[in-house]
Design a protein around this motif. Sequence first.
Motif, short mmCIF file in Angstrom:
data_model
loop_
_atom_site.label_atom_id
_atom_site.label_comp_id
_atom_site.label_asym_id
_atom_site.label_seq_id
_atom_site.Cartn_x
_atom_site.Cartn_y
_atom_site.Cartn_z
N LEU A 1 0.85 -1.20 0.00
CA LEU A 1 0.00 0.00 0.00
C LEU A 1 0.88 1.25 0.00
O LEU A 1 0.65 2.19 -0.77
CB LEU A 1 -0.94 -0.01 1.22
N SER B 1 -8.27 2.11 -0.63
CA SER B 1 -7.82 1.73 0.71
C SER B 1 -8.76 2.42 1.68
O SER B 1 -8.37 3.33 2.38
CB SER B 1 -6.37 2.16 0.93
N CYS C 1 -10.02 1.89 4.45
CA CYS C 1 -9.75 1.99 5.89
C CYS C 1 -8.38 2.60 6.15
O CYS C 1 -7.93 2.64 7.30
CB CYS C 1 -9.86 0.62 6.55
N GLY C 2 -7.72 3.08 5.07
CA GLY C 2 -6.43 3.75 5.25
C GLY C 2 -5.32 2.79 5.64
O GLY C 2 -4.31 3.20 6.21
N GLY C 3 -5.52 1.49 5.37
CA GLY C 3 -4.47 0.52 5.67
C GLY C 3 -4.64 -0.14 7.03
O GLY C 3 -3.71 -0.81 7.51
N GLY D 1 -6.57 -2.59 7.63
CA GLY D 1 -6.87 -4.00 7.44
C GLY D 1 -8.30 -4.38 7.79
O GLY D 1 -8.56 -5.50 8.21
N ILE D 2 -9.22 -3.44 7.59
CA ILE D 2 -10.61 -3.77 7.94
C ILE D 2 -11.60 -3.51 6.81
O ILE D 2 -12.80 -3.58 7.03
CB ILE D 2 -11.07 -3.00 9.22
N CYS D 3 -11.10 -3.19 5.60
CA CYS D 3 -12.07 -2.94 4.53
C CYS D 3 -11.98 -3.96 3.40
O CYS D 3 -12.95 -4.20 2.70
CB CYS D 3 -11.90 -1.53 3.96
N GLY D 4 -10.83 -4.55 3.20
CA GLY D 4 -10.66 -5.57 2.16
C GLY D 4 -10.69 -5.04 0.74
O GLY D 4 -10.84 -5.80 -0.21
N LYS D 5 -10.55 -3.71 0.55
CA LYS D 5 -10.67 -3.14 -0.80
C LYS D 5 -9.34 -3.02 -1.54
O LYS D 5 -9.30 -2.64 -2.69
CB LYS D 5 -11.30 -1.74 -0.73
N CYS D 6 -8.21 -3.28 -0.88
CA CYS D 6 -6.91 -2.98 -1.49
C CYS D 6 -6.30 -4.21 -2.17
O CYS D 6 -5.08 -4.38 -2.17
CB CYS D 6 -5.96 -2.43 -0.42
N LEU E 1 -3.90 -8.57 -0.03
CA LEU E 1 -4.29 -7.21 0.37
C LEU E 1 -3.02 -6.37 0.48
O LEU E 1 -2.07 -6.76 1.20
CB LEU E 1 -5.03 -7.23 1.70
N CYS F 1 -2.27 -3.66 1.96
CA CYS F 1 -1.86 -3.11 3.26
C CYS F 1 -1.30 -4.19 4.17
O CYS F 1 -0.68 -3.89 5.19
CB CYS F 1 -3.02 -2.38 3.93
S1 FES Z 1 -6.64 -0.76 3.00
FE1 FES Z 1 -8.34 -1.58 4.01
S2 FES Z 1 -7.85 -3.68 4.12
FE2 FES Z 1 -6.21 -2.84 3.09
#
Ligand code: FES
Length: 596
Positions: free
Chosen positions: A23, A35, A37-39, A41-46, A78, A80
């Motif tokens: 990231l 990203s 959630c800004g990294g 690790g709680i959104c799963g979009k990266c 992911l 991040c």
């Molecule tokens: S930025 Fe959200 S899980 Fe990686």
Amino acid sequence: MSFTIEFQPLGIRLVCSEPLTLLDATHQAGINLRSDCGGAGICGKCAVQIFPSLKENPLTETEITFLTDNQLAEGQRLACETIVDSNLKVMIPSGSVIKGQVLQVEGSQKLIHPDPLVIQKMVSLKEAALNDLASDFSRLQQAADNKPLSANLEVIRQIPALLRNNSWQLNLLIRENELFNVTDQLLPQLLGLAVDVGSTKLACYLMNLETGEVLATKGAPNPQIAYGEDIMARIAFGIKDIEGAGMLHSLLMQSINQAAAELCAQIGVSPSDIVDACLVGNTAMHHFFLDLPVASLAFSPFVPVVSDSLNPLSSEIGLDSMPGSRVFAPAVIAGFIGSDHIAFLVAEGFGKNDGVRLGIDIGTNTEIAMQKGGRIVSVSTASGPAFEGAHIRFGMRAAPGAIEHVSINTQGNVQIQVVGNQPPVGICGSGILDAVSEMRRLGMLNHRGRLNKSTPGLRLDGQGNSVFILSELEKPVTLSQNDIDQILLAKGAIRAGIDVLMDYLKVKPDEIEEVLIAGAFGSYMRPEHAIRIGMLPEIPLPRIRAVGNAAGAGACMMLASKSNRKKAEELASRVEYLELTVYPEFPLFYAHGIQA
Ligand code: FES
């Protein structure tokens, strides 16, 4: 030892000298990877695809949670969660890139009576002579109707040469009693820049201050998004170290300056012709553009550094404009109610009459104002980013390819409308709202929002969860129970905010004469669906009105008019802020609000 990361299909190569997360590498390479959630690790979009696969770097729990079987089979990770320390090729899937979203810059049309703070005045001075030894500056003050003017040294230094090379004529640029610049000619028009600095987008307006006309508009993404979709993620990045906060400020100002330069180019002028500016935003954005410390916004009781309006020099915040010009930054109300809320209230004429009115600006934090009699009470409710597509498996903003409207018939057949008429790749807030409302209408969801397992169109996903299929054209776009829960939590937070205001001001739904809904989501949202799922109380539909980017309209109004700035000051001192978390009935309203 250095190593190279190659990003495809963009063809960008990044040479690195020490291990870093993928990231961080995308940030350094200038790639707008999602990203949300800004990294954290709680959104799963990266998600990105990696070659060769990092066998020595096992999958983390987070990756196992968020990545589907197909993604894992393709070698996706992911960004991040993945630390890189050797040569690598990274394929960025199109769904992981932040695309140009539908950026709303239009507010409802407002008639602006121009009354600008900055004026220009061409003066002709009497030439100095042995029998008239007044100084250049006193001579100039006399010509300016004997107005006592102040000026800084930079300006005073320019006066003698300009006067003598221009037959003792000079154009004065005056802001209240300050002579802040001089030119040899009358400017063809006095230009001003208004910007609504949103967490996800910037809405920029170039105005003629003498006529009140908006000459050009531009929407641009807020570049801070690469450091987290939500404000708290960015604040966390900003307080990690001093460089983080500085970087978030500079990124923002670079984008505003670029947008301003493009607006100026459209009408053949330069940013140095901009003589005044007005910037509004939520309290975090306000602190970021003013380069104020944001730490106090991160922890309870979330107090802003300053709440009064400010008028700094543009140069103090890095805004490109005429030397000596200033930026009006209206007051903020609280840690989560910023100057964009004041701009919204100014634009929609709150406080002008005694009617019962409700104003809602839907975003990650939704600000809600209710007016009754002479009172205006505002709350901020943490509705979360679900309506912007975050925390939703196939959620995305209203960008091309996003499902924006959904209808379902009694057989369970789904009809969709997609932004840009493209094959659907995800779903945005208005689409999710429609889908949940339709599913509730057809009994696919019970009153607690649970999916009825006999619903036609339900299927098991790779993890064995029931999902409702919305489309399978380009790729499957589905809604899961978790997605529905996220929407119910978001709409529940908004409804609880409205209910608290109605309770506090003793207002019944049928007494509300007008509901004004601001923001892009508000423009796309179908009010009947918002009422059906209980996001809004039962209010006759004709009383509900989308007002577009009202904060942007309010910023323009304050830019071009002293009396509107005064109104903003009055509103800021008059608005009563109600803290929801200490309102005794809030938990009850919230529990009720999250039902379907
Ligand atoms: S930025 Fe959200 S899980 Fe990686």
